[in-house]
Design an enzyme around this catalytic site. Structure first.
Site, PDB file in Angstrom:
ATOM      1  N   GLN A 127      -8.170  -3.443  20.922  1.00  0.00           N
ATOM      2  CA  GLN A 127      -7.315  -3.256  22.098  1.00  0.00           C
ATOM      3  C   GLN A 127      -5.837  -3.562  21.869  1.00  0.00           C
TER       4      GLN A 127
ATOM      5  N   GLN B 290     -15.630 -13.607  33.312  1.00  0.00           N
ATOM      6  CA  GLN B 290     -16.260 -12.289  33.122  1.00  0.00           C
ATOM      7  C   GLN B 290     -16.702 -12.038  31.678  1.00  0.00           C
TER       8      GLN B 290
ATOM      9  N   ARG C  63      -8.064   2.693  -3.510  1.00  0.00           N
ATOM     10  CA  ARG C  63      -9.053   2.748  -2.424  1.00  0.00           C
ATOM     11  C   ARG C  63      -9.776   4.090  -2.474  1.00  0.00           C
TER      12      ARG C  63
ATOM     13  N   VAL D 251     -13.105 -25.895  43.216  1.00  0.00           N
ATOM     14  CA  VAL D 251     -12.113 -26.782  43.818  1.00  0.00           C
ATOM     15  C   VAL D 251     -11.472 -26.168  45.057  1.00  0.00           C
TER      16      VAL D 251
ATOM     17  N   CYS E 125     -12.366  -5.326  19.031  1.00  0.00           N
ATOM     18  CA  CYS E 125     -12.132  -4.543  20.249  1.00  0.00           C
ATOM     19  C   CYS E 125     -11.077  -3.452  20.056  1.00  0.00           C
TER      20      CYS E 125
ATOM     21  N   GLN F 203       0.831  -1.199   0.000  1.00  0.00           N
ATOM     22  CA  GLN F 203       0.000   0.000   0.000  1.00  0.00           C
ATOM     23  C   GLN F 203       0.870   1.254   0.000  1.00  0.00           C
TER      24      GLN F 203
ATOM     25  N   ALA G  80      -8.161 -16.205  30.925  1.00  0.00           N
ATOM     26  CA  ALA G  80      -6.810 -16.664  31.261  1.00  0.00           C
ATOM     27  C   ALA G  80      -6.750 -18.191  31.335  1.00  0.00           C
TER      28      ALA G  80
ATOM     29  N   HIS H 191     -10.480   9.598   9.318  1.00  0.00           N
ATOM     30  CA  HIS H 191     -10.065   9.343  10.709  1.00  0.00           C
ATOM     31  C   HIS H 191     -10.603  10.391  11.676  1.00  0.00           C
TER      32      HIS H 191
ATOM     33  N   TRP I 193     -13.436   7.406  22.848  1.00  0.00           N
ATOM     34  CA  TRP I 193     -14.222   8.575  22.442  1.00  0.00           C
ATOM     35  C   TRP I 193     -15.643   8.166  22.047  1.00  0.00           C
TER      36      TRP I 193
ATOM     37  N   GLU J 207      -9.977   7.518   3.760  1.00  0.00           N
ATOM     38  CA  GLU J 207      -9.759   7.699   5.196  1.00  0.00           C
ATOM     39  C   GLU J 207      -9.225   9.086   5.578  1.00  0.00           C
TER      40      GLU J 207
ATOM     41  N   TYR K  31      -6.717  10.728   4.098  1.00  0.00           N
ATOM     42  CA  TYR K  31      -5.283  10.955   3.822  1.00  0.00           C
ATOM     43  C   TYR K  31      -5.129  11.868   2.593  1.00  0.00           C
TER      44      TYR K  31
HETATM   45  P1  FAD Z   1     -12.240 -14.204  35.162  1.00  0.00           P
HETATM   46  O1  FAD Z   1     -12.793 -13.868  33.832  1.00  0.00           O
HETATM   47  O2  FAD Z   1     -12.762 -13.467  36.327  1.00  0.00           O
HETATM   48  O3  FAD Z   1     -12.431 -15.764  35.389  1.00  0.00           O
HETATM   49  C1  FAD Z   1     -12.150 -16.406  36.594  1.00  0.00           C
HETATM   50  C2  FAD Z   1     -12.939 -17.700  36.667  1.00  0.00           C
HETATM   51  O4  FAD Z   1     -12.480 -18.474  37.775  1.00  0.00           O
HETATM   52  C3  FAD Z   1     -14.424 -17.479  36.894  1.00  0.00           C
HETATM   53  O5  FAD Z   1     -15.167 -18.138  35.884  1.00  0.00           O
HETATM   54  C4  FAD Z   1     -14.695 -18.091  38.278  1.00  0.00           C
HETATM   55  O6  FAD Z   1     -15.968 -18.679  38.360  1.00  0.00           O
HETATM   56  C5  FAD Z   1     -13.590 -19.141  38.361  1.00  0.00           C
HETATM   57  N1  FAD Z   1     -13.221 -19.525  39.733  1.00  0.00           N
HETATM   58  C6  FAD Z   1     -12.866 -18.711  40.764  1.00  0.00           C
HETATM   59  N2  FAD Z   1     -12.542 -19.461  41.848  1.00  0.00           N
HETATM   60  C7  FAD Z   1     -12.684 -20.761  41.493  1.00  0.00           C
HETATM   61  C8  FAD Z   1     -12.499 -22.009  42.180  1.00  0.00           C
HETATM   62  N3  FAD Z   1     -12.041 -22.082  43.422  1.00  0.00           N
HETATM   63  N4  FAD Z   1     -12.744 -23.158  41.508  1.00  0.00           N
HETATM   64  C9  FAD Z   1     -13.172 -23.148  40.216  1.00  0.00           C
HETATM   65  N5  FAD Z   1     -13.369 -21.976  39.540  1.00  0.00           N
HETATM   66  C10 FAD Z   1     -13.123 -20.805  40.154  1.00  0.00           C
HETATM   67  N6  FAD Z   1     -11.774  -6.913  29.106  1.00  0.00           N
HETATM   68  C11 FAD Z   1     -11.319  -6.499  27.945  1.00  0.00           C
HETATM   69  O7  FAD Z   1     -10.153  -6.698  27.630  1.00  0.00           O
HETATM   70  N7  FAD Z   1     -12.113  -5.832  27.070  1.00  0.00           N
HETATM   71  C12 FAD Z   1     -13.394  -5.579  27.331  1.00  0.00           C
HETATM   72  O8  FAD Z   1     -14.079  -4.969  26.521  1.00  0.00           O
HETATM   73  C13 FAD Z   1     -13.923  -6.032  28.550  1.00  0.00           C
HETATM   74  N8  FAD Z   1     -15.201  -5.809  28.873  1.00  0.00           N
HETATM   75  C14 FAD Z   1     -15.672  -6.257  30.061  1.00  0.00           C
HETATM   76  C15 FAD Z   1     -16.989  -6.009  30.376  1.00  0.00           C
HETATM   77  C16 FAD Z   1     -17.516  -6.437  31.577  1.00  0.00           C
HETATM   78  C17 FAD Z   1     -18.940  -6.155  31.901  1.00  0.00           C
HETATM   79  C18 FAD Z   1     -16.685  -7.144  32.493  1.00  0.00           C
HETATM   80  C19 FAD Z   1     -17.237  -7.619  33.803  1.00  0.00           C
HETATM   81  C20 FAD Z   1     -15.376  -7.369  32.183  1.00  0.00           C
HETATM   82  C21 FAD Z   1     -14.853  -6.923  30.973  1.00  0.00           C
HETATM   83  N9  FAD Z   1     -13.531  -7.106  30.627  1.00  0.00           N
HETATM   84  C22 FAD Z   1     -13.057  -6.692  29.425  1.00  0.00           C
HETATM   85  C23 FAD Z   1     -12.578  -7.676  31.576  1.00  0.00           C
HETATM   86  C24 FAD Z   1     -12.238  -9.121  31.253  1.00  0.00           C
HETATM   87  O9  FAD Z   1     -13.412  -9.863  31.112  1.00  0.00           O
HETATM   88  C25 FAD Z   1     -11.340  -9.656  32.343  1.00  0.00           C
HETATM   89  O10 FAD Z   1     -10.141  -8.932  32.348  1.00  0.00           O
HETATM   90  C26 FAD Z   1     -11.026 -11.131  32.145  1.00  0.00           C
HETATM   91  O11 FAD Z   1     -12.202 -11.873  32.139  1.00  0.00           O
HETATM   92  C27 FAD Z   1     -10.119 -11.650  33.261  1.00  0.00           C
HETATM   93  O12 FAD Z   1      -9.892 -12.995  32.998  1.00  0.00           O
HETATM   94  P2  FAD Z   1      -9.506 -14.041  34.131  1.00  0.00           P
HETATM   95  O13 FAD Z   1      -9.497 -15.352  33.438  1.00  0.00           O
HETATM   96  O14 FAD Z   1      -8.293 -13.600  34.820  1.00  0.00           O
HETATM   97  O15 FAD Z   1     -10.671 -13.977  35.202  1.00  0.00           O
HETATM   98  P1  NAP Z   2     -10.942   0.143  36.437  1.00  0.00           P
HETATM   99  O1  NAP Z   2     -10.851   0.423  34.999  1.00  0.00           O
HETATM  100  O2  NAP Z   2      -9.717   0.075  37.226  1.00  0.00           O
HETATM  101  O3  NAP Z   2     -11.907   1.283  37.029  1.00  0.00           O
HETATM  102  C1  NAP Z   2     -12.247   1.324  38.347  1.00  0.00           C
HETATM  103  C2  NAP Z   2     -12.955   2.651  38.672  1.00  0.00           C
HETATM  104  O4  NAP Z   2     -13.268   2.661  40.020  1.00  0.00           O
HETATM  105  C3  NAP Z   2     -12.131   3.850  38.375  1.00  0.00           C
HETATM  106  O5  NAP Z   2     -12.961   4.792  37.727  1.00  0.00           O
HETATM  107  C4  NAP Z   2     -11.703   4.356  39.741  1.00  0.00           C
HETATM  108  O6  NAP Z   2     -11.689   5.737  39.554  1.00  0.00           O
HETATM  109  C5  NAP Z   2     -12.776   3.827  40.680  1.00  0.00           C
HETATM  110  N1  NAP Z   2     -12.283   3.394  41.989  1.00  0.00           N
HETATM  111  C6  NAP Z   2     -11.185   2.640  42.270  1.00  0.00           C
HETATM  112  N2  NAP Z   2     -11.089   2.433  43.588  1.00  0.00           N
HETATM  113  C7  NAP Z   2     -12.132   3.048  44.176  1.00  0.00           C
HETATM  114  C8  NAP Z   2     -12.565   3.197  45.516  1.00  0.00           C
HETATM  115  N3  NAP Z   2     -11.890   2.665  46.521  1.00  0.00           N
HETATM  116  N4  NAP Z   2     -13.678   3.912  45.733  1.00  0.00           N
HETATM  117  C9  NAP Z   2     -14.363   4.473  44.736  1.00  0.00           C
HETATM  118  N5  NAP Z   2     -13.990   4.374  43.429  1.00  0.00           N
HETATM  119  C10 NAP Z   2     -12.895   3.670  43.163  1.00  0.00           C
HETATM  120  O7  NAP Z   2     -11.719  -1.190  36.679  1.00  0.00           O
HETATM  121  P2  NAP Z   2     -13.058  -1.795  36.093  1.00  0.00           P
HETATM  122  O8  NAP Z   2     -13.944  -0.760  35.523  1.00  0.00           O
HETATM  123  O9  NAP Z   2     -13.558  -2.665  37.182  1.00  0.00           O
HETATM  124  O10 NAP Z   2     -12.565  -2.702  34.908  1.00  0.00           O
HETATM  125  C11 NAP Z   2     -11.746  -3.848  35.189  1.00  0.00           C
HETATM  126  C12 NAP Z   2     -10.874  -4.119  34.010  1.00  0.00           C
HETATM  127  O11 NAP Z   2     -11.660  -4.600  32.928  1.00  0.00           O
HETATM  128  C13 NAP Z   2     -10.193  -2.867  33.586  1.00  0.00           C
HETATM  129  O12 NAP Z   2      -8.810  -2.987  33.765  1.00  0.00           O
HETATM  130  C14 NAP Z   2     -10.541  -2.709  32.142  1.00  0.00           C
HETATM  131  O13 NAP Z   2      -9.388  -2.554  31.332  1.00  0.00           O
HETATM  132  C15 NAP Z   2     -11.254  -3.987  31.747  1.00  0.00           C
HETATM  133  N6  NAP Z   2     -12.390  -3.601  30.917  1.00  0.00           N
HETATM  134  C16 NAP Z   2     -12.127  -3.076  29.709  1.00  0.00           C
HETATM  135  C17 NAP Z   2     -13.162  -2.633  28.932  1.00  0.00           C
HETATM  136  C18 NAP Z   2     -12.881  -2.067  27.573  1.00  0.00           C
HETATM  137  O14 NAP Z   2     -13.796  -1.594  26.918  1.00  0.00           O
HETATM  138  N7  NAP Z   2     -11.674  -2.086  27.084  1.00  0.00           N
HETATM  139  C19 NAP Z   2     -14.453  -2.721  29.385  1.00  0.00           C
HETATM  140  C20 NAP Z   2     -14.687  -3.245  30.640  1.00  0.00           C
HETATM  141  C21 NAP Z   2     -13.628  -3.661  31.396  1.00  0.00           C
HETATM  142  P3  NAP Z   2     -11.361   6.811  40.681  1.00  0.00           P
HETATM  143  O15 NAP Z   2     -10.236   6.209  41.474  1.00  0.00           O
HETATM  144  O16 NAP Z   2     -11.010   8.039  39.933  1.00  0.00           O
HETATM  145  O17 NAP Z   2     -12.621   6.986  41.417  1.00  0.00           O
HETATM  146 FE1  SF4 Z   3      -9.679  -7.957  16.358  1.00  0.00          FE
HETATM  147 FE2  SF4 Z   3      -7.710  -6.232  16.959  1.00  0.00          FE
HETATM  148 FE3  SF4 Z   3      -9.361  -7.096  18.895  1.00  0.00          FE
HETATM  149 FE4  SF4 Z   3      -7.594  -8.771  17.746  1.00  0.00          FE
HETATM  150  S1  SF4 Z   3      -7.118  -6.954  18.995  1.00  0.00           S
HETATM  151  S2  SF4 Z   3      -9.742  -9.195  18.236  1.00  0.00           S
HETATM  152  S3  SF4 Z   3      -7.570  -8.018  15.642  1.00  0.00           S
HETATM  153  S4  SF4 Z   3      -9.886  -5.870  17.075  1.00  0.00           S
END
Ligand code: FAD
Ligand code: NAP
Ligand code: SF4
Length: 683
Positions: free
Chosen positions: A339, A425, A214, A462, A337, A100, A398, A252, A590, A164, A166
């Protein structure tokens, strides 16, 4: 299964094996000082995976066209030599690749940027220099020279980036072209620059060379092109010698999300369809097409002759091979996403992929070994010599990633999950309006668990004793997090709900709501509470909400955005200074902010929480006390690691490895969780 997708495309002098174009996407590998070996391995993997034709990230035709200082360019014999590594690796795998050519114009992030008129772009800190007539002529020649060099480097063709927002786009649109000479004013003058580039590129690169142009078919900015102009431009570009026309959507600087998860699949194919039948050369549709099913449907229904997918090939290099061999359910689907791809690029980091941490690291890794000796990676991870019995606790992103990777290496893996389904989650994330795609990642992992023979134990919380009794040699703790409970007076009040209770539908939520914490989850909860549920986001709904006019009654195809009025009043609060939601994704934050603003969500910063009582949430902002008289207060105040099994297991002498939220809850996201799961298998 996908007869249209796998129909070859005859371009006259060459034939493409199928209708899938891996669209251009900058990865940062273009600028690596490694003779482009990492870029070669990246594209070789996608060629092996069956992409019909690929396009590199943007390569500038001269220094002024750089996107950023020292960006990739094609102006010298040395660069030609390096690019031969890329083209040879692709050809060795039976693939085809175009380079490109992208001139950033006023989008350049450097002080030498140029443009048709000296009008600063809202997304660059620098004001461009107005191009002289002489510089315009020289730039046209630079495009042609870059194409000739691309051919010398072994490329099968080039794509001329005309969309886009450019440089080329800046000449075409009255928004950015205020010139009064032969390059501005009338439509004929404004398209002289792209027309001459196309002609000169064809002249210099020869007839049997693919030239994709394009065209920006929908600018999504005011003072963009009209549809009549788009059509006339496409005809002019065809007459000037283009082989194919690709679709560009949105500048953009447009305030319309065009590729984020919230954009419905195939939401822009209608634009390409408007041009179908008007030209003799093939047309390519783009934007949010991420499955072979969607690509097939669009081809079958005559929306385009070819489908461009960029991020889907980052997420799964074997997309086409899997589609062809009845394994479409094994495709690791791009969830849009941004990300790890665009967010990385816009922060100056090498791209990767949230669902595929191998992306852009192919050079280091075993599954993508090149057959060519001089492209052999220096370090190779070998499968384990001894099989271990491993327990992975927690089936969130994870744990899913760790267990499938470990099982793929031949270990005996048992995955324990307390809940009745895998996903952690992600089961909450997929309920958020506009994040339905997250379901695909769970579908993919479900398939991989099965394919790799992971022993899955659902509904099983567990304990250390259970794991000891079963004789595991190693335990991977992927137990995730527990939501943080902030120390606020009245936090035990019945008005207070956790985000888990809300998203799992355990509690009814009232009409007036305060959300404590404006991180990713706070934003998602606000989106959840301001949308109607159960509805699949339709293209018409998305167009209305973001101001896209499918009738194209105005320049740029823009209309007045009209979001629904939500049933609830929401306050989204944070303690810290600065923009609310500042830490959201660079390329999507944004849109989340704009989307909630349109739904009348109040976003307040510098909030001090005083107490919660029957009256509501008492706060102070810069010393001013007030009470938000809300029905519910939802806590989204971050998370803490859940790792209660670690100490007892270690006391039993069982090696424990922590990953994802269990390891570190701060700054946790699925990108890190999946990558850490994968790292476990690397050893
Ligand atoms: P978790 O997803 O929390 O999984 C842990 C698992 O362990 C759970 O299923 C739990 O039931 C299990 N567990 C715990 N203890 C035990 C035990 N003793 N025995 C058996 N099982 C057990 N992240 C992004 O990157 N982009 C996003 O857009 C995004 N959006 C999100 C939106 C929402 C509403 C939420 C809640 C989260 C979002 N996240 C997003 C965050 C993302 O989902 C988490 O960062 C991710 O799921 C963490 O993965 P994990 O495997 O560490 O933990
Ligand atoms: P987070 O991004 O760390 O935000 C937590 C919020 O809670 C912050 O706004 C923080 O702001 C506030 N906070 C922290 N401690 C506090 C306290 N003691 N009392 C009151 N407010 C407090 O965490 P999250 O929203 O739970 O998300 C968890 C993870 O999931 C994040 O790391 C995020 O990257 C991921 N996730 C990503 C997306 C995505 O679209 N990329 C979407 C959902 C989740 P202040 O300290 O300023 O109040
Ligand atoms: Fe798609 Fe980029 Fe998210 Fe991977 S990081 S799932 S390529 S948007």
């Amino acid at each position: 299964m996908f007869p249209h997708l796998f129909t070859p495309l005859d371009l006259g002098f060459t034939t493409l094996p199928n209708r899938a174009l891996m669209g251009s996407m900058h990865t940062g590998l273009e600028e690596k000082k490694d003779d482009l070996r990492a870029l070669a391995a990246y594209f070789a993997a996608r060629a092996r995976g069956g992409a019909g034709l690929m396009v590199t990230g943007g390569i500038a035709p001269n220094r002024q066209g750089w996107l950023a200082p020292f960006g990739a360019k094609m102006t010298s014999g040395g660069e030609v030599r390096k690019h031969r590594n890329v083209t040879q690796a692709v050809h060795d795998e039976g693939g085809k690749i175009c380079m490109q050519i992208l001139h950033a114009g006023r989008y350049g992030m450097h002080p030498f940027l140029v443009a048709p008129s000296a009008i600063k772009a809202p997304i660059s800190p620098f004001k461009p220099w107005k191009m002289s007539g002489r510089l315009i002529r020289a730039t046209i020649h630079d495009f042609a020279d870059a194409a000739a060099r691309a051919r010398e480097a072994g490329y099968d063709g080039v794509e001329i980036m005309g969309s886009e927002g450019y440089l080329i786009n800046q000449f075409i649109a009255p928004r950015t072209n205020h010139r009064t000479d032969e390059w501005g004013g009338s439509f004929e003058n404004r398209i002289r620059f792209p027309q001459e580039i196309m002609q000169k590129v064809r002249e210099k690169a020869g007839k049997d060379f693919i030239v994709i142009f394009r065209v920006s078919m929908l600018d999504l900015v005011e003072e963009g092109s009209t549809w009549e102009e788009v059509e006339a431009l496409a005809l002019a570009i065809e007459a000037a010698g283009a082989t194919m026309i690709n679709t560009g959507i949105g500048w953009h600087e447009a305030r319309v999300p065009t590729i984020a998860t919230l954009v419905p699949r195939g939401a822009y194919a209608w634009v390409t369809k408007r041009l179908m039948g008007k030209l003799r050369i093939p047309l390519i549709a783009t934007n949010r097409i991420n499955t072979p099913e969607k690509a097939e449907e669009l081809l079958r229904e005559g929306f385009a002759d070819m489908i461009s997918m960029a991020r889907p090939f980052l997420a799964d290099p074997d997309f086409m091979v899997k589609a062809k061999t009845q394994r479409a359910d094994e495709i690791n689907t791009c969830i849009a996403c941004n990300q790890a791809c665009l967010d990385h690029i816009f922060r100056g980091k090498t791209a990767s992929c949230l669902v595929n941490p191998r992306a852009c690291r192919e050079w280091e890794l075993p599954s993508i070994l090149s057959t060519r000796d001089h492209l052999q990676p220096s370090t190779v991870n070998r499968p384990p010599s001894t099989v271990k019995k491993v327990a992975v606790v927690g089936a969130g992103p994870a744990g899913l990633s760790a267990s499938t990777e470990l099982a793929a290496l031949g270990h005996e893996v048992h995955l324990f999950e307390a809940s009745v389904e895998i996903g952690g989650q992600f089961n909450l994330a997929k309920r958020i309006p506009g994040k339905e795609e997250f379901y695909e990642t769970l579908r993919y992992f479900r398939k991989m668990l099965d394919k790799n023979g992971v022993n899955v134990h659902l509904n099983t919380r567990v304990t250390a004793e259970m794991l000891q009794a079963q004789g595991f040699e190693k335990v991977v703790l992927a137990t995730g997090i527990r939501p943080r409970t902030p120390h606020i007076e009245g936090i035990e009040h019945p008005k207070v709900l956790s985000y888990l209770e809300v998203l799992q539908g355990q509690k009814q939520v009232g009409a007036q709501v305060a959300i404590i914490g404006a991180g990713g989850i706070g934003f998602d909860v606000a989106a959840y509470l301001t949308h109607e549920h159960g509805e699949q986001p339709s293209v018409a709904h998305y167009q209305q909400e973001w101001g896209i006019d499918p009738t194209y009654s105005q320049r740029g195809g823009v209309a007045r955005p009209a979001a629904e009025t939500p049933k609830r009043q929401i306050w989204l609060l944070q303690r810290s200074k600065g923009k609310v939601g500042e830490k959201l994704g660079k390329t999507t934050g944004w849109a989340h902010r704009l989307g909630l603003k349109a739904r009348n969500v109040q976003m307040w910063n510098e909030v001090e929480y005083r107490r919660i009582d029957d009256e509501g949430l008492h706060i102070a902002i810069q010393g001013q006390e007030q009470c938000l008289q809300v029905d519910h207060v939802i806590v989204c105040a971050g998370q803490e690691p859940l790792r209660e099994l670690q100490a007892p297991l270690e006391a039993m002498g069982i090696p424990v490895q922590l990953i994802g939220g269990a390891k570190e809850a701060g700054e946790l996201d699925a990108k890190r969780a999946i990558a850490e799961g994968w790292e476990v298998a690397k050893g």
